[in-house]
Write an enzyme that holds these catalytic residues in place. Structure first.
Site: not given
Ligand code: NAD
Length: 438
Positions: A11, A121, A149, A153, A205, A209, A253, A261
């Protein structure tokens, strides 16, 4: 505008590059030093189509920067987006420790007013917790917003650049003005920016989902029934999805949903419901059906071979939780591999992008029951059965004649209903789909 994005995962990196592409000056912060070093070197630490060129262009043109030092990124910005992980905790609730740690660090670094928007999220009420955390550390005024968001992916860049809608959970005009101004270039063909209160934004959100996940579980249950009554879920899906009130998406299916997520978000929603005395029964059933569905492919393979897979080699195609990503979090393929190993099989596995993540996840199992192969046909070589788990485009029309000669056995398990049943049966494969009772 000047923007800081905290977290450079699926994200944060997409959002950072997306904001930069409209001329904003964006600094992305991550605590993972290795990740930041790679990004500074022009390497993209995740696989997401189109992201490499977007990051490269904006970095080259001086609008996108990476750092581990939040105190260099936040001072003077108009907006901060928190996009760190919110994994499932032991209770099923979302673990907010990363979000609140990020809020604390942002608070310490604010030197002027900014809006701090949570993109992660997060459960209802998190905006209040973020506000409290910021207040405890910031010496200047700030606004808090919820900006969930919705990107997916595999198509994240497209989704971010052309969103169906942008949800802004805000309770003051200044924050609304800044966030609107940042997002307006993304929605030029119509006003799809929706402003609401932070709690409604947070719940939107989870509701989205959970509803999408429930469609998948619903169709998986219909698929199980289709098999018993001699119907084909693929024609049922088309019949149902052409109703404009229902629509065709998320009715496929398969082997159960995975990813970073849906599984954790539905459990967090169940937890939020319980905290407030509301039994989220539809969501709980969605999760239960999904857990059972993840076992279906393994059970079918075992039953085809009479229960014992000792001495059998099973090829598995597709390990990422969906095509066009390298993300294997909660991937159904991992459940299948464990089931096959437990039944005594040797597994030969292949995925176009997820192999490094799978190698890291499986650890000792690699070379000890699991062989990671260079390509799909290498995986199928000498196998007694082939199971398709993730429908990467290159698996849609394989050379079945070649498989017929390369494989030792003739059992095909199509976990995504992408193969032509008549074609594979003509070649005298034993064929199993999901919900194909005809
Ligand atoms: P991710 O695990 O790919 O990335 C998270 C990043 O945050 C990591 O690189 C980690 O090192 C960094 N991080 C953690 N703590 C930190 C801090 N204190 N300071 C700076 N960086 C820090 O996560 P993601 O898949 O991008 O998801 C992030 C959020 O968005 C989640 O809440 C997820 O549910 C939500 N989200 C994800 C998607 C998806 O498709 N992946 C879609 C919508 C929403």
């Amino acid at each position: 505008m000047r923007v800081a994005v905290i977290g450079t995962g699926y994200v944060g990196l997409v959002a950072g590059a997306g904001f930069a592409s409209f001329g904003n000056d964006v600094t992305c912060v991550d605590i993972d030093a290795d990740r930041v070093a790679r990004l500074k070197n022009g390497e993209i630490p995740i696989y997401e189509p189109g992201l490499d060129s977007l990051v490269a262009r904006n970095s080259r043109e001086g609008r996108l920067h990476f750092t581990t030092d939040i105190s260099k990124a936040v001072p003077g910005v108009d907006a901060v987006f928190i996009a760190v992980g919110t994994p499932q905790s032991e209770t099923g609730a979302a673990d907010l420790s990363y979000v609140l740690a990020a809020a604390r660090d942002v608070g310490k670094s604010l030197t002027d007013w900014a809006v701090v928007a949570t993109k992660s999220t997060v459960p209802v009420g998190t905006a209040d917790k973020v506000r409290e955390t910021l207040s405890a550390h910031a010496e200047v005024e700030f606004s808090v917003a919820s900006n969930p968001e919705f990107l997916k992916e595999g198509d994240a860049v497209n989704d971010f650049m052309k969103p169906d809608r942008v949800i802004l959970g805000v309770d003051d005009d200044r924050a609304t003005r800044v966030l609107r101004s940042l997002y307006e270039p993304f929605v030029r063909t119509g006003d799809r920016i929706m402003v609401m209160d932070p709690r409604s934004a947070e719940l939107t959100k989870y509701a989205a989902n959970a509803l999408l996940a429930s469609r998948i579980s619903f169709m998986n249950q219909i698929a199980m029934l289709a098999e018993k009554v001699g119907a084909d879920v693929e024609t049922v899906r088309l019949g149902v999805g052409t109703d404009a009130r229902i629509g065709p998406k998320f009715l496929f299916a398969g082997p159960g949903f995975g990813g970073s997520c849906f599984p954790k978000d539905i459990r967090a929603l169940i937890h939020t419901g319980a905290e407030h005395g509301v039994e989220m029964s539809i969501v709980r059933t969605t999760d239960d059906i999904n857990e059972a569905q993840k076992k279906v492919l393994g059970d079918r393979v075992k039953s085809h071979f009479g229960g014992d897979l000792t001495g059998k080699t099973i090829a598995v195609w597709g390990l990422a939780f969906k095509p066009k990503t390298d993300d294997i979090r909660e991937a159904p393929a991992l459940v299948l591999i464990d089931d096959l190993l437990a039944a005594g099989a040797t597994v030969r596995a292949y995925d176009p992008e997820a192999m490094p993540n799978v190698a890291a996840e499986l650890g000792d199992k690699v070379g000890n029951g699991v062989e990671l192969c260079e390509g799909p046909y290498e995986a199928a070589q000498g196998a007694d059965a082939l199971v398709l788990v993730t429908e990467w485009p290159q698996f849609r029309r394989p050379d079945f004649r070649r498989l017929r000669t390369d494989m030792n056995g003739q059992a095909l398990f199509d976990g995504r209903n992408i193969w032509n049943v008549d074609e594979v049966r003509r070649l005298e494969f034993s064929f199993y789909g999901i919900g194909r009772g005809r």
